[in-house]
Design a protein around this motif. Structure first.
Motif, short mmCIF file in Angstrom:
data_model
loop_
_atom_site.label_atom_id
_atom_site.label_comp_id
_atom_site.label_asym_id
_atom_site.label_seq_id
_atom_site.Cartn_x
_atom_site.Cartn_y
_atom_site.Cartn_z
N CYS A 24 0.81 -1.22 0.00
CA CYS A 24 0.00 0.00 0.00
C CYS A 24 0.84 1.27 0.00
O CYS A 24 0.31 2.35 -0.27
N GLY A 107 -2.90 7.52 1.66
CA GLY A 107 -2.04 6.52 2.29
C GLY A 107 -1.75 5.42 1.31
O GLY A 107 -2.20 5.47 0.16
N ASP A 109 -1.38 3.05 5.06
CA ASP A 109 -2.28 2.23 5.85
C ASP A 109 -2.95 3.06 6.94
O ASP A 109 -2.70 4.25 7.10
N CYS A 110 -3.83 2.40 7.71
CA CYS A 110 -4.67 3.09 8.68
C CYS A 110 -3.92 3.60 9.89
O CYS A 110 -4.50 4.34 10.70
N ALA A 150 -2.59 -0.84 12.00
CA ALA A 150 -3.58 -0.61 10.96
C ALA A 150 -4.88 -1.33 11.24
O ALA A 150 -5.91 -0.96 10.67
N HIS A 238 -11.99 9.52 7.79
CA HIS A 238 -11.08 8.40 7.49
C HIS A 238 -11.82 7.44 6.57
O HIS A 238 -12.95 7.02 6.88
N ASP A 240 -11.06 3.84 4.67
CA ASP A 240 -10.31 2.66 4.27
C ASP A 240 -11.08 2.04 3.10
O ASP A 240 -12.26 1.70 3.24
N GLN A 280 -8.39 11.18 5.02
CA GLN A 280 -7.32 10.26 4.67
C GLN A 280 -7.93 9.04 4.00
O GLN A 280 -8.98 8.55 4.42
N THR A 282 -7.03 5.15 2.71
CA THR A 282 -6.02 4.16 3.09
C THR A 282 -6.26 2.78 2.48
O THR A 282 -7.35 2.44 2.05
#
Length: 313
Positions: A24, A107, A109-110, A150, A238, A240, A280, A282
């Motif tokens: 990633c 990103g 990662d988290c 993460a 956030h 993901d 963000q 990710t």
């Protein structure tokens, strides 16, 4: 103005296989190649550069624990490098926010939530909307195999982890748990019940998905905005990308069925982005996207979904 900031850390993830590192860290450049930067810059965004991470290294203390070879030591994999990167990342975010920019962080990662939380806690009391295919609520109180931030970022962000990441600057948790909304986990998430008991609201993907047009997404977004509206200073977003169903986007480290469609995620972002001070994105792994299809899909989702990022701030 949107400021595109690359933060290509892979430090918070477990190795995909022995001797390898997560892919990633390549995500920002894969998204650039897919046209994301060009399209956003045409709309008035700026390129804010990159915050590079330290080197990903094997850690016998954590890796042996994961394989059953020994106990954990109370440290995360790559912990020192994560904390060092979070400090530099937080400083860059503070600079952008002080300049009136809306960071779009690619990103990585988290574990990026650690640095974002540090930056925001220095500025005020912020809420958090955590859009993710998992609750990321693993912590030492509910699991004796903590090692990868993460998968533990949300727990750390509300103060449920080892002090090094739950309270990195000695000022308490980055986010008040009742000012946090989680959207998108699967119904069988291991820590769903605890997250529901702790956070302001938790809405699994099954309650956001289709069957009713966009009405489920609209209701989920409305509930999340009500929760973060309790925070005085605004909220961080956030995302993901494993919130998407792997039928549409399989290029993540932990794909699980039952996720959102690209259209549903786009609609969710359209409703959440205007009030967010920044976002963000990710866990997209270009190593799992050899033909670039997933990168192009994500670029489409982000360009459309984030068109009004921070416009209400």
């Amino acid at each position: 103005m949107i400021a595109i900031l690359a933060a290509p850390t892979n430090l918070g993830l477990r190795p995909p296989q022995p001797g390898s590192v997560p892919g990633c860290a390549k995500a920002p450049e894969a998204l650039r190649e897919a046209g994301l930067h060009r399209r956003l810059l045409t709309q008035g965004a700026e390129d804010a550069g990159v915050v590079l991470p330290g080197r990903y290294v094997a850690d016998p203390a954590t890796d042996d624990g994961l394989s059953g070879g020994g106990p954990f030591t109370g440290r995360l994999r790559n912990q020192d490098a994560i904390l060092e990167h979070a400090t530099r990342f937080a400083a860059r975010l503070e600079h952008l926010l002080a300049a009136g920019r809306a960071p779009l962080v690619l990103g990585g990662d988290c574990s990026l939530l650690l640095g974002a939380g540090m930056a925001l806690a220095r500025r005020g009391s912020y809420g958090l909307i955590h859009v993710d295919g998992h609750t990321d609520f693993r912590h030492p109180g509910n699991n004796d195999a903590c090692a990868s931030l993460a998968g533990e970022d949300l727990a750390a962000a509300v103060g449920r982890h080892w002090p090094a990441v739950a309270d990195p600057e000695g000022t308490g948790a980055s986010f008040h748990a009742q000012h946090v909304a989680h959207l998108g986990c699967r119904d069988d998430d291991e820590h769903l019940s605890e997250a529901r008991d702790t956070l302001g609201v938790v809405i699994p993907a099954s309650r956001l998905r289709g069957g009713h047009g966009t009405s489920s997404v609209v209701a989920g977004a409305t509930a999340a905005l009500e929760v973060v509206g309790r925070a005085r200073s605004g909220y961080w977003l956030h995302v993901d990308v494993d919130v998407l169903d792997p039928e549409h986007l399989p290029a993540v480290d932990s794909p699980d069925p039952g996720g959102l469609t690209p259209q549903e995620l786009t609609e969710l972002l359209v409703r959440l982005a205007p009030g967010a001070v920044g976002i963000q994105v990710t866990v997209f792994d270009p190593d799992l996207d050899p033909d670039g299809r997933c990168a192009r899909l994500l670029a489409d989702v982000l360009v459309t979904g984030l068109r009004q990022l921070a416009s209400d701030c």
